[in-house]
Write a protein that holds these residues in place. Structure first.
Motif, mmCIF file in Angstrom:
data_model
loop_
_atom_site.group_PDB
_atom_site.id
_atom_site.type_symbol
_atom_site.label_atom_id
_atom_site.label_comp_id
_atom_site.label_asym_id
_atom_site.label_seq_id
_atom_site.Cartn_x
_atom_site.Cartn_y
_atom_site.Cartn_z
ATOM 1 N N PRO A 60 0.574 -1.273 -0.019
ATOM 2 C CA PRO A 60 -0.011 0.084 0.005
ATOM 3 C C PRO A 60 0.833 1.203 0.110
ATOM 4 O O PRO A 60 0.403 2.410 -0.399
ATOM 5 N N ASP A 61 2.291 0.895 0.477
ATOM 6 C CA ASP A 61 3.263 2.314 0.662
ATOM 7 C C ASP A 61 3.694 2.209 -0.758
ATOM 8 O O ASP A 61 5.188 3.502 -0.845
ATOM 9 N N GLY A 62 3.920 1.750 -1.625
ATOM 10 C CA GLY A 62 4.838 1.064 -2.948
ATOM 11 C C GLY A 62 5.573 0.588 -3.270
ATOM 12 O O GLY A 62 4.869 -0.733 -2.479
ATOM 13 N N ASN A 63 6.617 -0.054 -4.195
ATOM 14 C CA ASN A 63 6.960 -0.506 -4.140
ATOM 15 C C ASN A 63 8.213 -1.110 -3.177
ATOM 16 O O ASN A 63 8.733 0.334 -2.484
ATOM 17 N N GLY A 89 15.664 7.344 -4.794
ATOM 18 C CA GLY A 89 14.919 6.890 -5.798
ATOM 19 C C GLY A 89 15.378 5.462 -5.449
ATOM 20 O O GLY A 89 14.673 4.871 -6.547
ATOM 21 N N LYS A 90 15.385 4.667 -4.475
ATOM 22 C CA LYS A 90 15.522 2.919 -4.264
ATOM 23 C C LYS A 90 14.262 2.931 -3.707
ATOM 24 O O LYS A 90 14.070 3.410 -3.223
ATOM 25 N N ALA A 91 13.972 1.724 -3.779
ATOM 26 C CA ALA A 91 12.544 0.757 -2.822
ATOM 27 C C ALA A 91 13.278 0.671 -2.147
ATOM 28 O O ALA A 91 13.958 0.358 -1.438
ATOM 29 N N ILE A 92 12.523 1.126 -0.970
ATOM 30 C CA ILE A 92 12.143 0.439 0.240
ATOM 31 C C ILE A 92 12.244 -1.419 0.627
ATOM 32 O O ILE A 92 12.507 -1.688 -0.185
ATOM 33 N N PRO A 93 13.746 -1.366 1.487
ATOM 34 C CA PRO A 93 14.692 -2.356 1.375
ATOM 35 C C PRO A 93 13.601 -3.654 2.177
ATOM 36 O O PRO A 93 13.199 -2.765 3.510
ATOM 37 N N VAL A 94 13.089 -4.861 2.231
ATOM 38 C CA VAL A 94 12.099 -5.618 3.079
ATOM 39 C C VAL A 94 13.018 -7.561 3.122
ATOM 40 O O VAL A 94 14.321 -7.499 2.156
ATOM 41 N N THR A 95 12.673 -7.674 4.159
ATOM 42 C CA THR A 95 13.106 -9.322 4.621
ATOM 43 C C THR A 95 12.136 -10.184 4.276
ATOM 44 O O THR A 95 10.746 -9.306 5.671
ATOM 45 N N GLN A 96 12.156 -11.107 4.810
ATOM 46 C CA GLN A 96 11.114 -12.144 5.215
ATOM 47 C C GLN A 96 11.201 -12.673 5.820
ATOM 48 O O GLN A 96 10.365 -13.271 7.225
#
Length: 339
Positions: A60-63, A89-96
């Motif tokens: 919901p907050d973008g890529n 300019g880069k996407a938010i980093p995430v982890t599983q």
């Protein structure tokens, strides 16, 4: 002022928290505009980026961007957690690998086992804490890490803290199917201060605390690049688009050992200088001239200084030009432009 104060206040509409130690700003947290680290999404896999070894996901907050995506296919829902702030300019980093972190405990749904912080060395205390963990986690398949703050805490508070994190983890892990959704919000500066700043301190929560306790004056220095060091030396800490550049100067000291003294002073001051500015990523130190025989001692001083720092920092080593490089997690929002 001697001692430590934790001041909870706002700068404009932004929630913020400051840690003052002996009258100096030791740490600073402020809300940014991006999703907070710790935020958990039910995201939808979008498209892989083979050249970068990852995949863009929709939230919901973008890529957002997830690395190591073997076995995932476009359109698949999955639970991910924000790990830090992205570069411009880069996407938010995430982890599983989800973590449910509180003051005394970290619940790890994908990593079973009961663990106690290595900094707690008293065997009797470790046995007591392990007993609390077994009692609260009885029948749970999730893992648990008991943090160093447990050493001085009341057993009932620890048990309640663990139980609250377990309940939250259960609720989130049971909500893995469906369309994209934000499931939990990451902790704001006030909660993060309670969670991470566990040493004894005076708590100031009245409005205007930043002004009355010298935080606003300290932040004026943070806006600039100049960092005073012991012995009259100084450094400039300047973020660029590619990296954070740190330049060390000896000041008025012209003795043969001036360079080494300035560099060792920089090693002691650098963690706080980066913390209060919210800086991370690649960091390059342009040190004052010193003999190669002093490099090992400098690295030892740098390692000791960052050992007590709360943000993961890798000491990468020396470059052919004699610079020293670090890689620091972007766990804080950069304060430049926010204050």
């Amino acid at each position: 002022m001697k001692g430590s104060q934790i001041i909870l206040d706002h700068i404009g509409d932004r929630e913020a928290a400051a840690l003052m130690v002996d009258g100096k700003l030791s740490d600073f947290l402020i809300d940014g505009d991006a999703p907070r680290p710790g935020t958990i999404y039910r995201a939808i896999a979008d498209r892989p980026v083979k050249g970068q070894g990852g995949m863009f996901l929709r939230t919901p907050d973008g890529n957002v961007f997830l690395r190591q995506v073997k076995g995932l296919s476009p359109g698949q829902p999955l639970l991910v957690q924000v790990t830090g702030y992205a570069e411009d300019g880069k996407a938010i980093p995430v982890t599983q690998k989800l973590l449910f972190k509180s003051r005394y405990a970290i619940v790890t749904p994908e990593a079973p086992g009961l663990n106690i912080s290595r900094s707690i060395r008293d065997d009797d205390l470790r046995d007591t804490l392990l007993g609390i963990a077994h009692e609260v986690m009885d029948g749970e398949e999730m893992g648990l890490i008991m943090r160093s703050s447990c050493a001085e805490a009341d057993p009932e508070e620890i048990a309640e803290d663990i139980a609250a994190m377990v309940d939250m983890a259960r609720a989130v892990m049971a909500d893995a199917e469906g369309d994209m959704e934000k499931l939990t919000e990451g902790d704001g500066p006030h909660v993060e201060a309670w969670r991470e700043w566990v040493e004894p301190a005076e708590i100031v929560s009245e409005p205007g605390g930043f002004e009355t306790h010298g935080v606003l004056d300290a932040l004026e220095d943070v806006k600039g690049a100049r960092v005073p060091l012991e012995g009259g030396a100084y450094a400039f800490v300047e973020p660029t688009r590619a990296l954070v550049a740190v330049d060390v100067n000896t000041g008025g000291d012209t003795s043969p050992a001036a360079g080494a003294k300035a560099n060792f002073a920089l090693a002691r001051a650098l963690p706080a200088a980066l913390r209060v500015r919210g800086l991370g990523g690649q960091i390059t130190l342009d040190l004052a001239p010193m003999a190669k025989k002093d490099r090992r001692g400098f690295e030892g001083a740098l390692r000791a200084a960052f050992k007590a720092d709360s943000v993961d920092t890798v000491l990468a080593g020396w470059t052919p030009l004699g610079h020293y490089e670090l890689q620091r997690k972007r766990a804080r929002v950069a304060v430049r432009g926010l204050i």
